[in-house]
Design an enzyme around this catalytic site. Structure first.
Site, short mmCIF file in Angstrom:
data_model
loop_
_atom_site.label_atom_id
_atom_site.label_comp_id
_atom_site.label_asym_id
_atom_site.label_seq_id
_atom_site.Cartn_x
_atom_site.Cartn_y
_atom_site.Cartn_z
N GLY B 9 23.31 -46.93 -109.35
CA GLY B 9 23.91 -48.13 -109.93
C GLY B 9 23.22 -48.45 -111.23
N PHE B 40 28.18 -45.31 -113.76
CA PHE B 40 29.63 -45.16 -113.72
C PHE B 40 30.07 -45.04 -115.18
CE2 PHE B 40 33.96 -46.80 -113.74
CZ PHE B 40 34.51 -46.11 -112.68
N LYS B 120 23.67 -57.54 -102.81
CA LYS B 120 23.86 -58.84 -102.16
C LYS B 120 25.33 -59.00 -101.81
CE LYS B 120 19.80 -61.08 -104.05
NZ LYS B 120 19.21 -62.19 -104.81
N LYS B 205 22.90 -68.04 -98.53
CA LYS B 205 22.48 -69.02 -99.55
C LYS B 205 23.65 -69.48 -100.41
CE LYS B 205 22.02 -65.79 -103.15
NZ LYS B 205 21.36 -65.14 -104.26
N ASN B 270 27.93 -70.29 -108.10
CA ASN B 270 28.52 -71.02 -106.98
C ASN B 270 28.33 -72.52 -107.15
OD1 ASN B 270 29.44 -68.89 -104.90
ND2 ASN B 270 27.42 -68.16 -105.52
N LYS B 298 32.85 -63.17 -110.12
CA LYS B 298 33.48 -63.65 -108.90
C LYS B 298 32.59 -64.64 -108.16
CE LYS B 298 37.52 -62.04 -108.99
NZ LYS B 298 38.62 -63.01 -109.01
N GLN B 300 31.17 -65.99 -104.73
CA GLN B 300 31.01 -65.45 -103.39
C GLN B 300 30.99 -66.52 -102.30
OE1 GLN B 300 27.50 -63.35 -104.51
NE2 GLN B 300 28.43 -61.36 -104.18
#
Lengths: 358, 358
Positions: B9, B40, B120, B205, B270, B298, B300
């Site tokens: 990654g 990638f 995560k 969390k 978040n 995004k 979560q």
């Protein structure tokens, strides 16, 4: 016989405590409605006495203006008369007055009386901490619990959601009565059998808040701040347990532990002054900044760090508490504020915290 | 034989991980200097391939611009070739790609290979959570640890002081190698034998961060925010332990627990979107706000709250998790944001948390 409650103290937090309690004594049949509140008498600018104004308006116009305490709160300027007939005493005066107040009350209260201390900021002396609950319980010969938590008085006065922790030593029934007496739908109280753990939290968190303030002042970001708060929390646990082996890890998950620590490191005067100290790169002393920024209020963290350092140094524990020691060294000018994020050299000490005490 | 490391990654966090690791492999004689990083492949606006630019400049110009990874980091666009000869694999791809990557690697790696997941956001399915470490370890037949913590990648890239936690299941020696490989004086890593506890923290969390964002949006103050974070922490512990009885309370005092929770509730996307949701009194949906505020990233927490709610509801645990359930109910519009501070009705459930699980 109904329980009769007296609040010994009437500052900002004392007045909020009276309000919480008064809302419950009228509601619960096991308590006498009337809540006496001892008020250190003052003359207001209007010429009136503070107690007279409180009893006429149901408001502590000086220390909690704009909030109704409840009609069943009765202000009394004489501490002996205020506690007369009460079997539940709530102590909520500044800690430097506690010894004098207790001495005045010797022989004046019934032997089955239960006490609870809301007083934060006990002293940490070389021979160990001078717990306020112990002072009360020894001087008056009564059982004494404590109530601590993430409690900014003005936010609770406005009935914003909050929590608190009762710490008790033996008498679980008494603890349950305190939970009943303080708890409301917006003020959730739970009890743990760990009076020392709960009381230590209220004092040690101020050292961590100083550390958090340094991080803020250096603009190190949330990541670093969270790391410093966590290391501080672990040192709080370790120090408490080394002084009192009975202290429980779980207490630090209660409101008095992690929640109060968060509140104090987000807002609070200790954080604020330490932030300014770091921004000025230590060139202006804590005394100067305190005078400028706190409008007469006192800074506890620096003093507590000094007291705790004396204990650490006296017992040979310094190496095991890199954060506490570093806060002290920075606050007396021996290290620069940036040292707070250079605990790397103390990695082994920190890891020991991680593995041995938890 | 020297240990050989591949990072699977190369996003923001993957690049920082490669930087940390590369600084240690050149320093420690038990590791081969070269660190391979699977990238990638992408064409950059300049027409060059991302791997070519990384190998020429030692910089991941797309995902971590301005930071040198180390000359010993070698980007490789072919995942099979990247892992060849490596006996330590660091997985740090978005979790939706993990299954595909693992499948590609079946039969391509040695049986004594050790894995570690930095991923995560595992999914929480009705039958229990889909742990990324389990996915790796089952698909590839290797032992897999995890590394989590209060880790904002860009702050660590700038070498700001931070901490992380390695969670391992059985192989303590492997855990010690991971600690050596990741740790630096500004990035303090410790290991705990609780892979499930550490991995659960990183996901749960985000639900608490949504709750903290609601409190911020309603401007309820630090007191309330700290209380909500504490209740959230206790539900995280309780939920983890009900799914995995081996999970330890002490894990939540590590960086992966309380520190990551604090970071996420202070900053983080978040919190940010939930704050906006509450400010708009729920009149604009999470989807809308996510699109507007997160620039393609995004959210979560809302999804995790939904997944966790399905588990709670399936197992009859809803009443025991008032905060988790309320976050879900608010995020789907069944309750207003203000419900987050009306957990008063759930007082008994909360108290049970306090007394039974800790």
């Amino acid at each position: 016989m109904k329980n009769k409650v007296t609040v010994v103290g009437s500052g900002n937090w004392g007045s909020v405590a009276a309000k919480l309690i008064a809302s419950n004594t009228v509601r619960l049949s096991s308590f006498d409605d009337e809540v006496r509140m001892w008020v250190f008498e003052e003359k207001l600018p209007s010429g009136e006495k503070l107690t007279d104004v409180i009893n006429r308006t149901n408001e502590n116009v000086k220390y909690l203006p704009g909030i109704k305490l409840g009609k069943n709160v009765v202000a009394d300027p004489d501490v002996e008369s205020a506690v007369k007939g009460a079997n539940m005493l709530v102590f909520v005066s500044p800690h430097q007055f506690m010894e004098g107040i207790c001495k005045k009350l010797v022989g004046k209260i019934g032997k089955d009386t239960e006490g609870i201390s809301l007083v934060k900021g006990m002293e940490v002396k070389k021979e160990g901490p001078c717990m306020i609950s112990t002072l009360i319980s020894k001087t008056l010969g009564i059982n004494c619990s404590v109530l601590m938590g993430a409690n900014i008085a003005n936010e609770i006065a406005l009935e914003k959601f909050s929590e608190a922790t009762v710490g008790y030593s033996k008498n679980k029934e008494a603890a349950e009565k305190w939970v009943q007496l303080f708890g409301t739908p917006y003020f959730i109280v739970s009890a743990v059998q760990d009076v020392e753990g709960v009381e230590m939290c209220g004092t040690l968190k101020n050292i961590v808040a100083i550390a958090a303030g340094f991080v803020d002042g250096m603009e190190m970001g949330n990541n670093t701040k969270a790391a410093i708060m966590r290391i501080g929390l672990k040192e709080m646990i370790k120090f408490s347990k080394m002084l009192f082996p009975s202290v429980k890890d779980s207490t630090f998950f209660e409101s008095c532990g992690v929640a109060d620590l968060i509140t104090t490191c987000l807002g609070g005067r200790n954080r604020k002054v330490a932030d300014a100290y770091a921004k000025n790169q230590g060139k202006r002393s804590f005394d100067q900044l305190e005078a400028e920024l706190l409008n007469g209020q006192k800074l506890q963290g620096v003093l507590t760090a000094k007291e705790v350092y004396e204990v650490l140094s006296d017992r040979g524990w310094v190496e095991q508490f890199p954060l506490f020691s570093t806060v002290h060294a920075i606050s007396i000018g021996r290290l620069p504020p940036s040292a707070i994020v250079e605990l790397g050299d103390s990695r082994s000490a920190n890891k020991q915290v991680g593995n041995s005490t938890l």
